[in-house]
Design a protein around this motif. Structure first.
Motif, PDB file in Angstrom:
ATOM      1  N   SER A  21     -65.171  23.343  92.030  1.00 31.02           N
ATOM      2  CA  SER A  21     -63.887  22.996  92.378  1.00 31.02           C
ATOM      3  C   SER A  21     -63.099  24.288  92.808  1.00 31.02           C
ATOM      4  O   SER A  21     -63.260  25.212  92.222  1.00 31.02           O
ATOM      5  N   GLN A  22     -62.046  23.882  93.489  1.00 27.45           N
ATOM      6  CA  GLN A  22     -60.958  24.867  93.783  1.00 27.45           C
ATOM      7  C   GLN A  22     -59.775  24.180  93.711  1.00 27.45           C
ATOM      8  O   GLN A  22     -59.637  23.229  93.994  1.00 27.45           O
ATOM      9  N   PHE A  23     -58.736  25.009  93.276  1.00 29.13           N
ATOM     10  CA  PHE A  23     -57.535  24.691  93.270  1.00 29.13           C
ATOM     11  C   PHE A  23     -56.424  25.335  94.032  1.00 29.13           C
ATOM     12  O   PHE A  23     -56.640  26.515  94.090  1.00 29.13           O
ATOM     13  N   ARG A  24     -55.582  24.708  94.464  1.00 36.36           N
ATOM     14  CA  ARG A  24     -54.697  25.628  95.652  1.00 36.36           C
ATOM     15  C   ARG A  24     -53.257  24.911  95.540  1.00 36.36           C
ATOM     16  O   ARG A  24     -53.148  23.618  95.484  1.00 36.36           O
ATOM     17  N   LEU A  54     -55.103  15.491  96.483  1.00 38.65           N
ATOM     18  CA  LEU A  54     -53.843  15.993  96.761  1.00 38.65           C
ATOM     19  C   LEU A  54     -52.886  15.086  96.168  1.00 38.65           C
ATOM     20  O   LEU A  54     -52.426  14.073  96.222  1.00 38.65           O
ATOM     21  N   HIS A  55     -51.798  16.175  95.408  1.00 37.78           N
ATOM     22  CA  HIS A  55     -50.318  15.808  95.015  1.00 37.78           C
ATOM     23  C   HIS A  55     -49.479  16.689  96.157  1.00 37.78           C
ATOM     24  O   HIS A  55     -49.232  17.547  96.041  1.00 37.78           O
ATOM     25  N   ASP A  56     -49.068  15.386  96.877  1.00 38.80           N
ATOM     26  CA  ASP A  56     -48.346  15.876  98.108  1.00 38.80           C
ATOM     27  C   ASP A  56     -46.762  15.838  97.622  1.00 38.80           C
ATOM     28  O   ASP A  56     -46.468  15.374  96.605  1.00 38.80           O
ATOM     29  N   ASP A  57     -46.100  16.502  98.239  1.00 43.48           N
ATOM     30  CA  ASP A  57     -44.491  16.922  98.039  1.00 43.48           C
ATOM     31  C   ASP A  57     -43.813  15.617  98.115  1.00 43.48           C
ATOM     32  O   ASP A  57     -44.136  14.680  98.810  1.00 43.48           O
ATOM     33  N   GLU A  58     -43.148  15.252  96.893  1.00 43.34           N
ATOM     34  CA  GLU A  58     -42.539  13.851  96.712  1.00 43.34           C
ATOM     35  C   GLU A  58     -41.397  13.543  97.549  1.00 43.34           C
ATOM     36  O   GLU A  58     -40.786  12.377  97.517  1.00 43.34           O
ATOM     37  N   CYS A  59     -40.920  14.558  98.205  1.00 44.09           N
ATOM     38  CA  CYS A  59     -39.440  14.733  98.782  1.00 44.09           C
ATOM     39  C   CYS A  59     -39.784  14.891 100.158  1.00 44.09           C
ATOM     40  O   CYS A  59     -38.847  14.589 101.059  1.00 44.09           O
ATOM     41  N   VAL A  60     -40.330  15.973 100.753  1.00 40.59           N
ATOM     42  CA  VAL A  60     -40.624  16.544 102.114  1.00 40.59           C
ATOM     43  C   VAL A  60     -41.707  15.756 102.641  1.00 40.59           C
ATOM     44  O   VAL A  60     -42.962  16.342 102.181  1.00 40.59           O
ATOM     45  N   GLY A  61     -41.738  15.149 103.654  1.00 41.99           N
ATOM     46  CA  GLY A  61     -42.930  14.756 104.430  1.00 41.99           C
ATOM     47  C   GLY A  61     -43.496  15.626 105.039  1.00 41.99           C
ATOM     48  O   GLY A  61     -43.200  16.804 105.261  1.00 41.99           O
ATOM     49  N   GLY A  62     -44.372  15.173 106.147  1.00 42.97           N
ATOM     50  CA  GLY A  62     -45.143  16.395 107.141  1.00 42.97           C
ATOM     51  C   GLY A  62     -46.539  15.910 107.115  1.00 42.97           C
ATOM     52  O   GLY A  62     -47.050  16.388 108.323  1.00 42.97           O
ATOM     53  N   PRO A 108     -43.864   8.755  95.706  1.00 40.17           N
ATOM     54  CA  PRO A 108     -43.649   9.575  94.148  1.00 40.17           C
ATOM     55  C   PRO A 108     -44.725   9.148  93.256  1.00 40.17           C
ATOM     56  O   PRO A 108     -45.026   7.708  93.156  1.00 40.17           O
ATOM     57  N   GLY A 109     -45.324   9.831  92.565  1.00 34.68           N
ATOM     58  CA  GLY A 109     -46.353   9.372  91.457  1.00 34.68           C
ATOM     59  C   GLY A 109     -47.640   9.175  91.795  1.00 34.68           C
ATOM     60  O   GLY A 109     -48.517   8.714  91.009  1.00 34.68           O
ATOM     61  N   THR A 110     -48.009   9.419  92.966  1.00 38.64           N
ATOM     62  CA  THR A 110     -49.279   9.086  93.344  1.00 38.64           C
ATOM     63  C   THR A 110     -50.043  10.334  93.731  1.00 38.64           C
ATOM     64  O   THR A 110     -49.552  11.472  94.060  1.00 38.64           O
ATOM     65  N   LEU A 111     -51.374  10.163  94.020  1.00 43.41           N
ATOM     66  CA  LEU A 111     -52.410  11.056  94.181  1.00 43.41           C
ATOM     67  C   LEU A 111     -52.930  10.658  95.713  1.00 43.41           C
ATOM     68  O   LEU A 111     -53.166   9.453  95.787  1.00 43.41           O
ATOM     69  N   LEU A 112     -53.366  11.290  96.862  1.00 41.95           N
ATOM     70  CA  LEU A 112     -53.969  11.270  97.854  1.00 41.95           C
ATOM     71  C   LEU A 112     -55.396  11.521  97.697  1.00 41.95           C
ATOM     72  O   LEU A 112     -55.592  12.882  97.453  1.00 41.95           O
ATOM     73  N   SER A 125     -47.356  21.284  98.215  1.00 36.74           N
ATOM     74  CA  SER A 125     -48.371  20.406  97.759  1.00 36.74           C
ATOM     75  C   SER A 125     -49.541  21.087  96.817  1.00 36.74           C
ATOM     76  O   SER A 125     -49.546  22.243  97.073  1.00 36.74           O
ATOM     77  N   ILE A 126     -49.896  20.387  96.211  1.00 33.67           N
ATOM     78  CA  ILE A 126     -51.073  20.659  95.075  1.00 33.67           C
ATOM     79  C   ILE A 126     -52.239  20.119  95.235  1.00 33.67           C
ATOM     80  O   ILE A 126     -52.448  18.880  95.475  1.00 33.67           O
ATOM     81  N   ALA A 127     -53.592  20.665  95.685  1.00 40.65           N
ATOM     82  CA  ALA A 127     -54.757  20.276  95.915  1.00 40.65           C
ATOM     83  C   ALA A 127     -55.914  20.777  95.034  1.00 40.65           C
ATOM     84  O   ALA A 127     -56.049  22.016  94.575  1.00 40.65           O
ATOM     85  N   THR A 128     -56.809  19.955  94.653  1.00 41.26           N
ATOM     86  CA  THR A 128     -57.867  20.219  94.066  1.00 41.26           C
ATOM     87  C   THR A 128     -59.153  19.644  94.890  1.00 41.26           C
ATOM     88  O   THR A 128     -59.208  18.442  95.352  1.00 41.26           O
TER      89      THR A 128
END
Length: 178
Positions: free
Chosen positions: A23-26, A54-62, A79-83, A115-118
Motif C-alpha cells: 500500500s502507499q499513503f499520499r 480517497l479522503h477528498d478536501d471537504e471544502c474545495v472541489g475540483g 463531508p465525512g465520506t471516503l471515495l 486530499s489524502i489517499a491510500t
C-alpha cells in the motif's frame, strides 16, 4: 486490504487474494491561486494500482471523473465520506469486469486544496492476472500476466497515464473462443 477482500467477494471469490500487496499513503496539497483558475492541478490519469481510498478536501472541489459518454463530471466534496476508485490492476485482475476510472483535478477556486489517499497497489511476488475463477469460455483472459513494477515502468516510459498502457498487455485473441 479488507475492502479489496469485499470487492473480491462481490465476484464470488472468498479467499485472501491480496496478502502481501503493498500500500502507499499520499497527501496531495494544491496551492491554487487566482492565476491558476481553470487550470489542471493533476492531469487526466487512471491509478495504476488496484484500489484508491480517497479522503477528498471537504471544502474545495475540483475532482472530476470521466463518465461513460467521455465527459468529465465534478465529484463535489461530501463531508465525512471516503471515495473509492478502481485502477488499472483492478481492471486486469477482474478480467474486465471492473473498470479503471479516468480522473483529474481542476482548479475551481483560489484556495488551498488537500486530499489524502491510500493506494492498494499490486502484487510484488506474483504476476498481476485474473484469478482462474474469472476466466472461462464466456470470459477469455483479456490481459497477459505481468509484474506490477514492470507495468508501472511501462506506463511511465511510454507517457501513458490514462489507462492506455493496458492495450500493450492485452492477450492475443484466440480463435478457439468462438
Amino acid at each position: 486490504m479488507d475492502i479489496g477482500q469485499k470487492i473480491a467477494k462481490s465476484v464470488g471469490l472468498d479467499r485472501n487474494l491480496f496478502k502481501g500487496w503493498p500500500s502507499q499513503f499520499r497527501i496531495n496539497k494544491y496551492n491554487f491561486t487566482s492565476k491558476s483558475l481553470g487550470s489542471s492541478g493533476v492531469q487526466i490519469h487512471t491509478d495504476n494500482g488496484f484500489l484508491t481510498i480517497l479522503h477528498d478536501d471537504e471544502c474545495v472541489g475540483g475532482l472530476e471523473v470521466m463518465n461513460k459518454k467521455g465527459e468529465f463530471v465534478a465529484v463535489d466534496p461530501w463531508p465525512g465520506t471516503l471515495l473509492l476508485n478502481l485502477g488499472d490492476v483492478a481492471k486486469v485482475w477482474s478480467n474486465g469486469r471492473f473498470h479503471n476510472v479516468q480522473h483529474r483535478v481542476q482548479c475551481k477556486e483560489a484556495a488551498i486544496r488537500v486530499s489524502i489517499a491510500t493506494f492498494l497497489l499490486g502484487p510484488i511476488e506474483e504476476a498481476v492476472e485474473a484469478p482462474p475463477e474469472l476466466v472461462d469460455r464466456e470470459h477469455p483472459r483479456l490481459y497477459i500476466p505481468f509484474g506490477y513494477e514492470d507495468y508501472r515502468k511501462l506506463r511511465l516510459s511510454n507517457n501513458m497515464r490514462a489507462g492506455e498502457a493496458l492495450d500493450l498487455v492485452r492477450a492475443p485473441i484466440s480463435s478457439n473462443s468462438a
